[in-house]
Design an enzyme around this catalytic site. Structure first.
Site, PDB file in Angstrom:
ATOM      1  N   ASP A 180       0.769  -1.063   0.126  1.00 41.11           N
ATOM      2  CA  ASP A 180       0.047   0.048   0.000  1.00 41.11           C
ATOM      3  C   ASP A 180       0.865   1.289  -0.016  1.00 41.11           C
ATOM      4  O   ASP A 180       0.754   2.050  -0.867  1.00 41.11           O
ATOM      5  CB  ASP A 180      -0.970   0.066   1.313  1.00 41.11           C
ATOM      6  CG  ASP A 180      -0.285  -0.178   2.525  1.00 41.11           C
ATOM      7  OD1 ASP A 180       0.862  -0.288   2.473  1.00 41.11           O
ATOM      8  OD2 ASP A 180      -0.982  -0.284   3.395  1.00 41.11           O
ATOM      9  N   ASP A 227       6.825   4.077   3.494  1.00 41.94           N
ATOM     10  CA  ASP A 227       7.017   5.305   4.362  1.00 41.94           C
ATOM     11  C   ASP A 227       8.685   5.223   4.862  1.00 41.94           C
ATOM     12  O   ASP A 227       9.309   5.643   4.166  1.00 41.94           O
ATOM     13  CB  ASP A 227       6.245   5.016   5.682  1.00 41.94           C
ATOM     14  CG  ASP A 227       6.122   6.050   6.804  1.00 41.94           C
ATOM     15  OD1 ASP A 227       6.820   7.110   6.241  1.00 41.94           O
ATOM     16  OD2 ASP A 227       5.779   6.044   7.767  1.00 41.94           O
ATOM     17  N   THR A 228       8.850   4.312   5.821  1.00 41.89           N
ATOM     18  CA  THR A 228      10.326   4.224   6.135  1.00 41.89           C
ATOM     19  C   THR A 228      11.158   3.232   5.361  1.00 41.89           C
ATOM     20  O   THR A 228      12.540   3.140   4.859  1.00 41.89           O
ATOM     21  CB  THR A 228      10.544   3.508   7.534  1.00 41.89           C
ATOM     22  OG1 THR A 228       9.944   2.389   7.575  1.00 41.89           O
ATOM     23  CG2 THR A 228       9.937   4.522   8.566  1.00 41.89           C
ATOM     24  N   LYS A 258       5.679   7.993   0.257  1.00 38.38           N
ATOM     25  CA  LYS A 258       5.612   9.308   1.050  1.00 38.38           C
ATOM     26  C   LYS A 258       7.142  10.148   0.805  1.00 38.38           C
ATOM     27  O   LYS A 258       8.109   9.697   0.982  1.00 38.38           O
ATOM     28  CB  LYS A 258       5.801   9.271   2.665  1.00 38.38           C
ATOM     29  CG  LYS A 258       4.373   8.877   2.954  1.00 38.38           C
ATOM     30  CD  LYS A 258       4.128   8.892   4.527  1.00 38.38           C
ATOM     31  CE  LYS A 258       2.740   8.642   4.961  1.00 38.38           C
ATOM     32  NZ  LYS A 258       2.371   8.476   6.537  1.00 38.38           N
ATOM     33  N   ASP A 306      -5.566   2.628   6.355  1.00 39.72           N
ATOM     34  CA  ASP A 306      -6.422   2.708   7.493  1.00 39.72           C
ATOM     35  C   ASP A 306      -5.918   3.971   8.295  1.00 39.72           C
ATOM     36  O   ASP A 306      -4.665   3.805   8.323  1.00 39.72           O
ATOM     37  CB  ASP A 306      -6.801   1.656   8.257  1.00 39.72           C
ATOM     38  CG  ASP A 306      -5.579   0.970   9.135  1.00 39.72           C
ATOM     39  OD1 ASP A 306      -4.543   0.948   8.648  1.00 39.72           O
ATOM     40  OD2 ASP A 306      -5.846   0.845  10.305  1.00 39.72           O
TER      41      ASP A 306
HETATM   42  P1  IMP Z   1       7.125   1.232   6.348  1.00 35.51           P
HETATM   43  O1  IMP Z   1       7.399   2.547   7.342  1.00 35.51           O
HETATM   44  O2  IMP Z   1       7.644   1.640   4.876  1.00 35.51           O
HETATM   45  O3  IMP Z   1       7.607   0.038   6.832  1.00 35.51           O
HETATM   46  O4  IMP Z   1       5.597   1.286   6.120  1.00 35.51           O
HETATM   47  C1  IMP Z   1       5.108   0.684   7.301  1.00 35.51           C
HETATM   48  C2  IMP Z   1       3.408   0.729   7.319  1.00 35.51           C
HETATM   49  O5  IMP Z   1       2.910   1.715   7.908  1.00 35.51           O
HETATM   50  C3  IMP Z   1       3.011   0.425   5.750  1.00 35.51           C
HETATM   51  O6  IMP Z   1       2.827  -0.684   5.203  1.00 35.51           O
HETATM   52  C4  IMP Z   1       1.516   0.917   6.241  1.00 35.51           C
HETATM   53  O7  IMP Z   1       0.765  -0.199   6.660  1.00 35.51           O
HETATM   54  C5  IMP Z   1       1.608   1.805   7.522  1.00 35.51           C
HETATM   55  N1  IMP Z   1       1.686   3.355   7.012  1.00 35.51           N
HETATM   56  C6  IMP Z   1       2.569   4.166   7.025  1.00 35.51           C
HETATM   57  N2  IMP Z   1       1.978   5.317   6.638  1.00 35.51           N
HETATM   58  C7  IMP Z   1       0.900   5.146   6.563  1.00 35.51           C
HETATM   59  C8  IMP Z   1      -0.526   6.044   6.322  1.00 35.51           C
HETATM   60  O8  IMP Z   1      -0.130   7.431   5.858  1.00 35.51           O
HETATM   61  N3  IMP Z   1      -1.608   5.587   6.417  1.00 35.51           N
HETATM   62  C9  IMP Z   1      -1.904   4.307   6.582  1.00 35.51           C
HETATM   63  N4  IMP Z   1      -0.926   3.411   6.852  1.00 35.51           N
HETATM   64  C10 IMP Z   1       0.380   4.032   6.865  1.00 35.51           C
HETATM   65 MG    MG Z   2       1.117  -1.938   4.840  1.00 32.91          MG
END
Ligand code: IMP
Ligand code: MG
Length: 186
Positions: free
Chosen positions: A108, A111-112, A139, A167
């Protein structure tokens, strides 16, 4: 506002960021790209990351004209969510072997980059024929971890997004558009 018997808690409508039509058109473009790139290269498997990717996976899968299968994984992260220090655990594994198959991870949001990085190394170790990534939104100014995104829907600002699978505390996942919700507005 206090919760009163017989009254519903007022729901804040997320502010529109990406419309249903824009999403549909972008998903169609990505599907066209995948159709071209993987034509004649079967077997192809799309791996959706639960829960956030379930709507994108369903729409993308139905727009592919090439033969493919679908799989799901679920992961959970612990620790600080907005740093790269979180620990990630696999909660649901694939039901099938991916060795020798072309794999596209469908996620979806980037982010990090923690989640995708974890999944890429886990799945690489299983010797797929190829491994690509498809991400609905990335992002801007985030993703301190360098992870490759082969098919990207949209670049978005660093705010909390909901809808089209995303969500906020399990709310708003089924909104047809992607919207912005302020965590303390609900
Ligand atoms: P990561 O930080 O790239 O590992 O993302 C971690 C998870 O945090 C994602 O897969 C999403 O499920 C959730 N996430 C991060 N940012 C958002 C947001 O803005 N809305 C909803 N879920 C988010
Ligand atoms: Mg996710």
């Amino acid at each position: 506002m206090p919760i009163m018997k017989g009254h519903r808690i007022p729901e804040v409508t997320p502010e529109l960021l990406i419309s249903e039509l824009e999403i549909r058109e972008r998903v169609e473009e990505i599907a066209t790209q995948i159709n071209l790139e993987f034509e004649g290269k079967a077997p192809l498997v799309l791996i959706g990351v639960l829960k956030g990717a379930f709507i994108l996976l369903a729409d993308l899968s139905r727009r592919l004209t090439i033969s493919h299968s679908v799989e799901f994984v679920a992961i959970s992260s612990y620790g600080k969510q907005d740093t790269d220090a979180g620990e990630i655990k696999l909660r649901l594994d694939l039901s099938d072997d991916i060795e020798g198959r072309h794999v596209i991870i469908v996620e979806d949001i980037l982010d990090t980059g923690n989640t995708l990085k974890y999944l890429i190394s886990m799945l690489e170790a299983r010797n797929p024929a190829s491994l690509s990534t498809c991400v609905l939104v990335q992002k801007q100014g985030r993703a301190p971890i360098d992870v490759p995104v082969d098919y990207l829907g949209f670049e978005v600002p660093d705010v909390w997004l909901v809808g089209y699978g995303l969500d906020f505390a399990e709310q708003h996942r089924t909104l047809p558009y992607i919207g912005i919700v302020r965590p303390n507005a609900d």
